[in-house]
Design a protein around this motif. Structure first.
Motif, PDB file in Angstrom:
ATOM      1  N   GLU A   1       0.809  -1.218   0.000  1.00  0.00           N
ATOM      2  CA  GLU A   1       0.000   0.000   0.000  1.00  0.00           C
ATOM      3  C   GLU A   1       0.847   1.276   0.000  1.00  0.00           C
ATOM      4  N   GLY A   2       2.167   1.116   0.004  1.00  0.00           N
ATOM      5  CA  GLY A   2       3.037   2.289   0.023  1.00  0.00           C
ATOM      6  C   GLY A   2       2.948   3.082   1.312  1.00  0.00           C
ATOM      7  N   LYS A   3       2.681   2.401   2.421  1.00  0.00           N
ATOM      8  CA  LYS A   3       2.521   3.065   3.718  1.00  0.00           C
ATOM      9  C   LYS A   3       3.767   2.840   4.567  1.00  0.00           C
ATOM     10  N   PRO A   4       4.392   3.892   5.081  1.00  0.00           N
ATOM     11  CA  PRO A   4       5.558   3.705   5.955  1.00  0.00           C
ATOM     12  C   PRO A   4       5.164   3.032   7.255  1.00  0.00           C
ATOM     13  N   PHE A   5       6.087   2.238   7.815  1.00  0.00           N
ATOM     14  CA  PHE A   5       5.793   1.586   9.092  1.00  0.00           C
ATOM     15  C   PHE A   5       7.006   1.626  10.014  1.00  0.00           C
ATOM     16  N   LEU A   6       6.702   1.548  11.285  1.00  0.00           N
ATOM     17  CA  LEU A   6       7.693   1.606  12.361  1.00  0.00           C
ATOM     18  C   LEU A   6       7.620   0.314  13.162  1.00  0.00           C
ATOM     19  N   VAL A   7       8.770  -0.216  13.550  1.00  0.00           N
ATOM     20  CA  VAL A   7       8.831  -1.427  14.382  1.00  0.00           C
ATOM     21  C   VAL A   7       9.369  -1.038  15.758  1.00  0.00           C
ATOM     22  N   VAL A   8       8.682  -1.499  16.809  1.00  0.00           N
ATOM     23  CA  VAL A   8       9.058  -1.122  18.168  1.00  0.00           C
ATOM     24  C   VAL A   8       8.834  -2.294  19.125  1.00  0.00           C
ATOM     25  N   THR A   9       9.521  -2.256  20.216  1.00  0.00           N
ATOM     26  CA  THR A   9       9.438  -3.129  21.397  1.00  0.00           C
ATOM     27  C   THR A   9      10.568  -4.154  21.430  1.00  0.00           C
ATOM     28  N   GLU A  10      11.407  -4.015  22.453  1.00  0.00           N
ATOM     29  CA  GLU A  10      12.480  -4.951  22.782  1.00  0.00           C
ATOM     30  C   GLU A  10      13.485  -5.132  21.657  1.00  0.00           C
ATOM     31  N   LEU A  11      13.713  -4.086  20.866  1.00  0.00           N
ATOM     32  CA  LEU A  11      14.726  -4.199  19.824  1.00  0.00           C
ATOM     33  C   LEU A  11      16.101  -4.451  20.423  1.00  0.00           C
ATOM     34  N   LEU A  12      16.383  -3.785  21.548  1.00  0.00           N
ATOM     35  CA  LEU A  12      17.680  -3.948  22.214  1.00  0.00           C
ATOM     36  C   LEU A  12      17.465  -4.105  23.720  1.00  0.00           C
ATOM     37  N   ALA A  13      16.526  -4.965  24.078  1.00  0.00           N
ATOM     38  CA  ALA A  13      16.123  -5.103  25.481  1.00  0.00           C
ATOM     39  C   ALA A  13      17.282  -5.476  26.397  1.00  0.00           C
ATOM     40  N   SER A  14      18.215  -6.272  25.924  1.00  0.00           N
ATOM     41  CA  SER A  14      19.330  -6.694  26.774  1.00  0.00           C
ATOM     42  C   SER A  14      20.203  -5.508  27.185  1.00  0.00           C
ATOM     43  N   MET A  15      20.143  -4.414  26.407  1.00  0.00           N
ATOM     44  CA  MET A  15      20.993  -3.272  26.694  1.00  0.00           C
ATOM     45  C   MET A  15      20.443  -2.366  27.788  1.00  0.00           C
ATOM     46  N   VAL A  16      19.302  -2.713  28.336  1.00  0.00           N
ATOM     47  CA  VAL A  16      18.847  -1.990  29.531  1.00  0.00           C
ATOM     48  C   VAL A  16      19.894  -2.119  30.635  1.00  0.00           C
ATOM     49  N   HIS A  17      20.545  -3.285  30.701  1.00  0.00           N
ATOM     50  CA  HIS A  17      21.542  -3.524  31.756  1.00  0.00           C
ATOM     51  C   HIS A  17      22.917  -3.909  31.222  1.00  0.00           C
ATOM     52  N   HIS A  18      23.081  -3.977  29.907  1.00  0.00           N
ATOM     53  CA  HIS A  18      24.372  -4.382  29.341  1.00  0.00           C
ATOM     54  C   HIS A  18      24.815  -3.388  28.262  1.00  0.00           C
ATOM     55  N   PRO A  19      26.094  -3.155  28.108  1.00  0.00           N
ATOM     56  CA  PRO A  19      26.582  -2.142  27.157  1.00  0.00           C
ATOM     57  C   PRO A  19      26.616  -2.601  25.705  1.00  0.00           C
ATOM     58  N   TYR A  20      26.214  -3.827  25.437  1.00  0.00           N
ATOM     59  CA  TYR A  20      26.203  -4.314  24.058  1.00  0.00           C
ATOM     60  C   TYR A  20      25.022  -5.277  23.892  1.00  0.00           C
ATOM     61  N   PRO A  21      24.521  -5.424  22.662  1.00  0.00           N
ATOM     62  CA  PRO A  21      23.331  -6.249  22.428  1.00  0.00           C
ATOM     63  C   PRO A  21      23.660  -7.708  22.167  1.00  0.00           C
ATOM     64  N   THR A  22      22.612  -8.504  22.015  1.00  0.00           N
ATOM     65  CA  THR A  22      22.780  -9.893  21.595  1.00  0.00           C
ATOM     66  C   THR A  22      22.797  -9.943  20.073  1.00  0.00           C
ATOM     67  N   ARG A  23      23.294 -11.021  19.550  1.00  0.00           N
ATOM     68  CA  ARG A  23      23.301 -11.200  18.098  1.00  0.00           C
ATOM     69  C   ARG A  23      21.877 -11.310  17.556  1.00  0.00           C
ATOM     70  N   ALA A  24      20.995 -11.914  18.338  1.00  0.00           N
ATOM     71  CA  ALA A  24      19.601 -12.025  17.903  1.00  0.00           C
ATOM     72  C   ALA A  24      18.964 -10.646  17.768  1.00  0.00           C
ATOM     73  N   GLU A  25      19.303  -9.742  18.664  1.00  0.00           N
ATOM     74  CA  GLU A  25      18.714  -8.400  18.615  1.00  0.00           C
ATOM     75  C   GLU A  25      19.150  -7.625  17.376  1.00  0.00           C
ATOM     76  N   VAL A  26      20.435  -7.640  17.071  1.00  0.00           N
ATOM     77  CA  VAL A  26      20.870  -6.901  15.883  1.00  0.00           C
ATOM     78  C   VAL A  26      20.323  -7.553  14.613  1.00  0.00           C
ATOM     79  N   SER A  27      20.170  -8.873  14.609  1.00  0.00           N
ATOM     80  CA  SER A  27      19.556  -9.548  13.464  1.00  0.00           C
ATOM     81  C   SER A  27      18.099  -9.124  13.305  1.00  0.00           C
ATOM     82  N   ASP A  28      17.396  -9.000  14.418  1.00  0.00           N
ATOM     83  CA  ASP A  28      15.997  -8.559  14.420  1.00  0.00           C
ATOM     84  C   ASP A  28      15.876  -7.173  13.799  1.00  0.00           C
ATOM     85  N   ILE A  29      16.732  -6.251  14.218  1.00  0.00           N
ATOM     86  CA  ILE A  29      16.706  -4.890  13.680  1.00  0.00           C
ATOM     87  C   ILE A  29      17.026  -4.904  12.186  1.00  0.00           C
ATOM     88  N   PHE A  30      18.058  -5.636  11.835  1.00  0.00           N
ATOM     89  CA  PHE A  30      18.477  -5.710  10.429  1.00  0.00           C
ATOM     90  C   PHE A  30      17.321  -6.183   9.541  1.00  0.00           C
TER      91      PHE A  30
END
Length: 336
Positions: free
Chosen positions: A267-296
């Protein structure tokens, strides 16, 4: 270019922290107004604008409305709920008058009216789960999955819907004040019908804020079913995976995201993805591999924007979160 959104909160309340986040690639921020208003958030907003000026950027400021989401009432102190514990679900007035030794959760009358024995209740985005054991003479429930419950947390009835107003009084007040605080967009929760967006846009026009972008948050199956009716009136669709993941088995959530992404592309409609993209980084200075794959993959699937929430609002590494988010997004853009 993909928009990069953080969320304002105490972890990034200082202008120097926000400036570093902008310099790392952040293009805008969300302000969660579920529990507060624009007036009460003025110090945060001032820091936001000051940091943006220093960084030489003109960012987006999104206000996330209360909308029709169901929440519990006020608690005098957090409740520590353990498995198999029994508690009472009472209207706010009865809850305020309950004896101190009674474990009570204040719930709106319209929710109590539809509860039946055997119903399951999810609290705080599904972190806590209750099963209703009786509705007379009072609504009682047993804790299936415990945790710490704080005031005004979300409430969802599994398999049931409760009619709620599209805009609360607080929402209308925040719309009235939006221009004075530099708001550029509005996020409307739990959109399930085209008329929800029509009501929001009508209120914006009445307040002289018709130029604001309206982001429609899809947070349940009904929103997905009505998606083709919703898309024409949304400036941006939000795949809000928190509550959406409460409305279906988690293993179905990736497929739902793929379905929504595909429909938006068609439909040519822009969309945004949100929630727990980098949840592990709430307490850690780097993300998990699964998280960066999810964002990618979200960006490779066509996302026009990505957003982090607790990671920057209350997390320990808000600047690092934006750095990893931006670098992953830019890498994904090379593939799209």
């Amino acid at each position: 270019m993909t928009e990069i959104f953080g969320t304002l909160g105490p972890a990034c309340a200082q202008a120097d922290v926000l400036e570093r986040m902008f310099l790392e690639g952040m293009t805008g921020m969300r302000l969660n107004l579920s529990h507060t208003g624009l007036k009460e958030s003025e110090p945060l907003i001032q820091s936001f604008h000051k940091a943006a000026q220093r960084a030489g950027v003109r960012p987006e400021l999104l206000i996330d409305m209360q909308g029709p989401e169901i929440r519990i009432g006020e608690l005098s102190a957090p409740l520590h709920l353990s498995g198999s514990e029994e508690l009472f679900l009472l209207c706010p007035m009865e809850a305020a008058q309950a004896k101190p030794d009674r474990r009570v959760v204040p719930v709106a009358d319209r929710v109590l009216d539809v509860l039946e024995a055997g119903d399951h209740v999810l609290l705080d985005d599904g972190k806590i789960e209750l099963a209703v054991t009786a509705v007379s003479p009072a609504v009682t429930a047993v804790v299936l999955r415990g945790g710490i419950l704080r005031k005004r947390k979300s409430l969802k009835l599994v398999g049931k819907s409760v009619a709620m107003p599209v805009l609360t009084d607080q929402d209308r007040e925040n719309i009235r004040l939006a221009g004075a605080y530099g708001v550029t967009a509005l996020m409307q929760p739990f959109v399930t019908e085209q008329k929800h967006l029509a009501e929001v846009k009508s209120r914006l026009l009445e307040s002289g804020m018709g130029h604001l972008r309206v982001f429609a948050k899809i947070e349940n199956r009904e929103g997905i079913r009505q998606i083709k009716n919703i898309l024409p009136d949304a400036d941006m669709l939000v795949i809000a995976r928190g509550d959406l993941g409460n409305d279906m088995p988690l293993w179905e959530l990736p497929g739902a995201q793929k379905q929504l992404a595909r429909l938006c592309r068609e439909e040519g409609k822009p969309f945004l993805v949100v929630t727990e993209l980098l949840a592990s980084m709430v307490h850690h200075p780097y993300p998990t591999r699964a998280e960066v794959s999810d964002i990618f993959h979200a960006v490779a699937d066509g996302a026009s924007a990505v957003m982090v929430t607790n990671e920057t609002a209350v997390g320990e590494y808000p600047v690092e979160v934006i750095r990893y988010l931006t670098k992953t997004v830019r890498e994904a853009e090379k593939e799209s």
